[in-house]
Design a protein around this motif. Structure first.
Motif, PDB file in Angstrom:
ATOM      1  N   TYR A  63      -1.112   1.235  27.102  1.00 12.45           N
ATOM      2  CA  TYR A  63      -0.637  -0.013  27.642  1.00 12.45           C
ATOM      3  C   TYR A  63      -0.072  -0.946  26.784  1.00 12.45           C
ATOM      4  CZ  TYR A  63      -3.273   2.003  31.434  1.00 12.45           C
ATOM      5  OH  TYR A  63      -3.671   2.753  32.441  1.00 12.45           O
ATOM      6  N   ILE A 105       3.689  -0.381  26.171  1.00 13.81           N
ATOM      7  CA  ILE A 105       4.729  -0.603  27.485  1.00 13.81           C
ATOM      8  C   ILE A 105       5.852  -1.610  26.825  1.00 13.81           C
ATOM      9  CG2 ILE A 105       5.135  -1.535  29.839  1.00 13.81           C
ATOM     10  CD1 ILE A 105       2.209  -0.395  30.334  1.00 13.81           C
ATOM     11  N   PHE A 160      -1.793   7.991  28.685  1.00 11.82           N
ATOM     12  CA  PHE A 160      -0.600   7.379  29.177  1.00 11.82           C
ATOM     13  C   PHE A 160       0.453   7.564  28.399  1.00 11.82           C
ATOM     14  CE2 PHE A 160       1.665   3.454  29.101  1.00 11.82           C
ATOM     15  CZ  PHE A 160       2.248   3.424  30.550  1.00 11.82           C
ATOM     16  N   ILE A 171       6.187   4.279  34.499  1.00 15.53           N
ATOM     17  CA  ILE A 171       4.868   3.848  34.208  1.00 15.53           C
ATOM     18  C   ILE A 171       3.977   4.128  35.042  1.00 15.53           C
ATOM     19  CG2 ILE A 171       3.513   1.522  33.855  1.00 15.53           C
ATOM     20  CD1 ILE A 171       5.962   0.507  32.550  1.00 15.53           C
ATOM     21  N   GLU A 173       0.760   6.724  34.580  1.00 16.77           N
ATOM     22  CA  GLU A 173      -0.675   6.375  34.898  1.00 16.77           C
ATOM     23  C   GLU A 173      -1.354   7.292  35.990  1.00 16.77           C
ATOM     24  OE1 GLU A 173      -4.207   4.416  35.403  1.00 16.77           O
ATOM     25  OE2 GLU A 173      -2.809   4.541  33.685  1.00 16.77           O
ATOM     26  N   ALA A 218       2.760  -6.846  29.204  1.00 12.69           N
ATOM     27  CA  ALA A 218       3.305  -5.528  29.936  1.00 12.69           C
ATOM     28  C   ALA A 218       2.832  -5.864  31.595  1.00 12.69           C
ATOM     29  CB  ALA A 218       2.600  -4.532  29.368  1.00 12.69           C
ATOM     30  N   ALA A 219       1.713  -6.352  31.656  1.00 16.88           N
ATOM     31  CA  ALA A 219       1.231  -6.418  33.045  1.00 16.88           C
ATOM     32  C   ALA A 219       2.142  -7.271  33.720  1.00 16.88           C
ATOM     33  CB  ALA A 219      -0.270  -6.890  33.081  1.00 16.88           C
ATOM     34  N   ILE A 226      -0.775  -5.876  26.201  1.00 19.06           N
ATOM     35  CA  ILE A 226      -1.131  -5.494  27.529  1.00 19.06           C
ATOM     36  C   ILE A 226      -0.839  -6.723  28.349  1.00 19.06           C
ATOM     37  CG2 ILE A 226      -3.048  -4.829  28.893  1.00 19.06           C
ATOM     38  CD1 ILE A 226      -4.196  -3.456  26.232  1.00 19.06           C
TER      39      ILE A 226
END
Length: 203
Positions: free
Chosen positions: A26, A29, A61, A51, A55, A136-137, A133
């Motif tokens: 993650y 990303i 991943f 993505i 997942e 990316a989220a 992370i």
């Protein structure tokens, strides 16, 4: 030669991603997104789709998304068989640094595990990985609730936001007598069903 250059570039790009990313797949990303868009290999919408697929499919991943990207770029060169070569380049590139580093670390781990400099470096890497992370989220969330890329009320997708919030809450719940968290497979399945019903049927 131009085709060979693309394959070498795929390998080198994902080798760098695998070498300089800490914190798991993650955390890769943001780097993957920046690199593939900068090279013109994929657009942001396709990256987000990859993505989601990476997942949802079995396997690590990082290897999954590298394989998908390599296959798409290789196949786009005019020969479908080159998709396999592109996938091999990106997958090998992203896993090779970890393999090499693990071999080195496993050899010297017990002699350096209590070293204050090593402990300090690892302590500094943890928040950096968490930041990557989180970034990316946030980028994926923005892409989903503003699918057109326009950050206005007219471009706001409230269904996506409500679904995201509901599934996030569900993922934090403890279910059953043993108070186990809800399986990720169930959450992914619910998301897929909602997507099919809402975006495939209603809209």
């Amino acid at each position: 030669m131009a085709v060979l250059k693309v394959f070498l570039e795929l390998f080198w790009t994902f080798f760098k991603i695998g070498l300089f990313t800490f914190g798991g797949g993650y955390a890769m990303i943001p780097m993957i997104t920046d690199e593939v868009i900068a090279h013109g290999w994929l657009d942001m919408e396709t990256v987000v789709d990859f993505i989601a697929v990476s997942e949802s499919t079995p396997g690590p991943f990082a290897a999954n998304i590298a394989t998908f990207v390599g296959n798409r770029v290789g196949a786009s060169l005019g020969n479908p068989a080159w998709g396999i070569l592109g996938a091999a380049c990106t997958t090998l590139g992203v896993v090779l640094p970890s393999y090499i580093i693990i071999l080195i670390v496993s050899k010297f781990f017990y002699s350096i595990k209590d070293n204050k400099y090593v402990s300090g470096a690892l302590s500094g890497v943890h928040p950096a990985a968490m930041g990557l992370i989180a970034a990316a989220a946030a980028s994926i969330l923005l892409k989903n609730i503003f699918p057109g890329g326009e950050y206005t009320l007219s471009g706001f997708d409230w269904i996506s936001l409500v679904t995201t919030a509901a599934l996030f809450v569900l993922s934090r719940l403890k279910m059953g007598k043993k108070k186990k968290p809800v399986s990720p497979l169930i959450i992914i399945g619910i998301g897929a069903v909602v997507g099919i019903v809402v975006y495939g049927v209603i809209l």
